[in-house]
Design an enzyme around this catalytic site. Structure first.
Site, PDB file in Angstrom:
ATOM      1  N   GLU A 157      -1.235   4.363  10.036  1.00 45.55           N
ATOM      2  CA  GLU A 157      -0.598   5.403   9.003  1.00 45.55           C
ATOM      3  C   GLU A 157      -1.777   5.782   7.900  1.00 45.55           C
ATOM      4  OE1 GLU A 157       3.100   4.038   6.956  1.00 45.55           O
ATOM      5  OE2 GLU A 157       3.771   3.140   8.782  1.00 45.55           O
ATOM      6  N   GLU A 211       3.739  -3.240   8.150  1.00 45.36           N
ATOM      7  CA  GLU A 211       3.676  -3.432   6.704  1.00 45.36           C
ATOM      8  C   GLU A 211       4.226  -5.094   6.344  1.00 45.36           C
ATOM      9  OE1 GLU A 211       4.343  -0.314   4.338  1.00 45.36           O
ATOM     10  OE2 GLU A 211       2.422   0.725   5.067  1.00 45.36           O
TER      11      GLU A 211
HETATM   12  O1  AHR Z   1       5.388   6.955   5.710  1.00 41.72           O
HETATM   13  C1  AHR Z   1       6.190   6.366   4.828  1.00 41.72           C
HETATM   14  C2  AHR Z   1       5.991   4.507   4.711  1.00 41.72           C
HETATM   15  O2  AHR Z   1       4.818   4.381   4.061  1.00 41.72           O
HETATM   16  C3  AHR Z   1       6.249   3.983   5.923  1.00 41.72           C
HETATM   17  O3  AHR Z   1       7.604   3.703   6.191  1.00 41.72           O
HETATM   18  C4  AHR Z   1       5.541   2.650   5.494  1.00 41.72           C
HETATM   19  O4  AHR Z   1       5.022   1.963   6.587  1.00 41.72           O
HETATM   20  C5  AHR Z   1       4.628   2.892   4.525  1.00 41.72           C
HETATM   21  O5  AHR Z   1       4.526   2.219   3.413  1.00 41.72           O
END
Ligand code: AHR
Length: 494
Positions: free
Chosen positions: A293, A174
């Site tokens: 994610e 990110e």
């Molecule tokens: O999954 C929680 C957080 O969400 C992670 O650390 C990040 O990559 C995302 O914003």
């Protein structure tokens, strides 16, 4: 009556097992009191990892687990997690929950966890607060053959003579946000620098670039513009899509049921648009998607720890439906996606397990992963749905199908909160034996969820079905049909 045409042998691609991947971050209760209880714990464990979780996780065939973050990875120093006398640190999340990082789980422990569950590790490298030489050194430590480098010798001294098998390396996390708050062209230049220095440590290591947050198409556009003009040290392009929440995680309304599923359905449009930008730059062989994610993100506090474990949320049949819907999309686009990692495994967002002390239960989402594991390594086959209705702006049937070893697997999620779906299956270009098996995940109350007190409220059951006749897919229910496929072109399938 609704009809699903199974378009044998129109194969979309092989569903890589990694599409059924997982994510574990050092955040809240994921590791400490989640996966990790410690070697001296009275709770049954294998080398410190919670035994019951390992056993149950094993059963769903996890192909890959991403670690150590998430945002956590962008302040993580890999040296803190090796050898004796590990330091205690503030971690990325300490400001949010006041917990400190003990580094009990580091490279060796996590690699061991992966080997206990039969998964490949996927490491996320710190790009925003450590220089590229450190990324290279971590790779050297992990991957160099025994006795070849000082770091390989240090690894041996720490108990692992042979190199670890770590095939996937994410270069940052990110980086549009927690990972340095960069503009896409700046990240693209950073990626070029890091990947250049990481690319020749071990030929088998695959490097993934950090892609966008959801529908930020500008990120992909600008990244590809800069990156496509460079040496192509890239084996995948990651993206994150959290579909957020709608109402209370457990006591949502009917309208919020549909709103959640509408948000989750957006993943298809989003991944397609990124994919077409990638193709527009002729980068498809480098940029196959890694959705590392994904999941629902409900407000804090609905899980058993009542907010103590940061981001821990309870998971109902609605979360199971999001899971089924998302995995169907991934199967149907397996020619574009090489990996996906649901966030996260335990005591967190969209989790498969909830634990505390002696308790270890599975969520409805776990059961969907269990039912869908048959798709791993199968050939995805195109499907067409007729007669479906829209409710609150979404289609109510979500479908994917695959073929492997003479069998076809058809997963159908009925998103309707009101009506059972009566479905006729029409195999086109093949035929099905009438007698088939069906796994069903459903509950009369779609708010249903498992708790430490009642861990089996939502549990799948098996049912025999005749696929030559209409099949009932219950309202707010998910089914997986396994039928013998005959008279189709066998040479098309694994
Ligand atoms: O999954 C929680 C957080 O969400 C992670 O650390 C990040 O990559 C995302 O914003």
């Amino acid at each position: 009556m609704k009809k699903i045409c199974l378009m044998y042998p129109d194969v979309i691609g092989v569903i890589k097992p990694e599409i059924y991947g997982h994510f574990t971050e050092h955040i809240g209760g994921v590791f400490y009191d989640g996966l990790w209880v410690g070697k001296d714990s009275p709770i049954a464990n294998i080398h410190g990892f919670r035994k019951e979780l390992i056993n149950r996780f094993n059963k769903i065939n996890p192909p890959v687990v991403r670690w150590p973050g998430g945002c956590y990875s962008e302040t993580y120093d890999w040296r803190d997690g090796i050898g004796e006398n590990r330091p205690r640190r503030i971690n990325w999340w300490t400001a949010y929950d006041n917990r400190y990082e003990t580094n009990e789980v580091g490279t060796h422990e996590f690699a061991e966890f992966c080997s206990l569950v039969g998964a490949k590790p996927y490491f996320a490298v710190n790009l925003s607060s450590l220089p590229p030489l450190e990324a290279r050194k971590w790779m050297d430590y992990c991957l160099s053959p025994q006795g070849t480098t000082s770091l390989a010798c240090e690894r041996e001294k720490n108990g692992h003579a042979e190199p670890f098998s770590i095939p996937y390396w994410g270069v940052g996390n990110e980086n549009w946000g927690g990972g340095g708050n960069m503009a896409p062209d700046i990240y693209a230049h950073e990626y070029r620098k890091y990947s250049e220095l990481m690319s020749n440590v071990a030929s088998e290591a695959k490097l993934f670039a950090c892609g966008p947050n959801g529908d930020d198409y500008n990120w992909t556009q600008k990244f590809m513009e800069v990156f496509s003009a460079s040496e192509k040290h890239m084996a995948g392009y990651s993206m994150h899509y959290y579909c957020g929440s709608a109402g209370d995680p457990v006591r949502f309304t009917r309208k919020e049921w549909y709103e959640m599923l509408r948000r989750s359905a957006r993943i298809e449009e989003i991944l397609l648009r990124h994919w077409h930008i990638i193709q527009g730059y002729g980068m498809e062989q480098y940029g196959r998607l890694v959705i590392d994610e994904w999941g629902c993100w409900h407000p804090n506090g609905s899980g058993p720890s009542k907010g103590r474990n940061l981001f821990e949320q309870q998971s109902t049949m609605r979360d199971a439906m999001v899971t089924a819907q998302t995995l169907n999309v991934f199967n149907n686009h397996c020619d574009k996606i090489q990996m996906a990692n649901v966030a996260q495994l335990v005591n967190n967002l969209h989790c498969l397990f909830l634990t505390s002390g002696d308790h270890c239960i599975v969520t409805p989402t776990y059961h969907v992963f269990d039912m869908y594991q048959v798709h791993q390594n199968a050939a995805a086959v195109r499907t067409l749905t007729y007669g479906d209705q829209q409710i609150e702006g979404i289609n109510t049937l979500s479908v994917s199908a695959s073929v492997k070893e003479g069998f076809t697997f058809i997963s159908i999620a009925n998103l309707s909160a009101e009506d059972d779906a009566v479905v006729e299956l029409e195999p086109v270009g093949g035929s099905l034996d009438a007698d088939a098996e069906m796994d069903v995940l459903v509950h009369e109350d779609y708010h249903a969820h498992n708790t430490f007190e009642n861990p089996k409220v939502v549990t799948p059951f098996k049912q025999a079905v005749n696929v030559h006749q209409a099949i009932i897919v219950p309202r707010a229910g998910i089914v997986m049909i396994k039928a013998k496929l005959t008279k189709s072109n066998d040479s098309m399938y694994p």
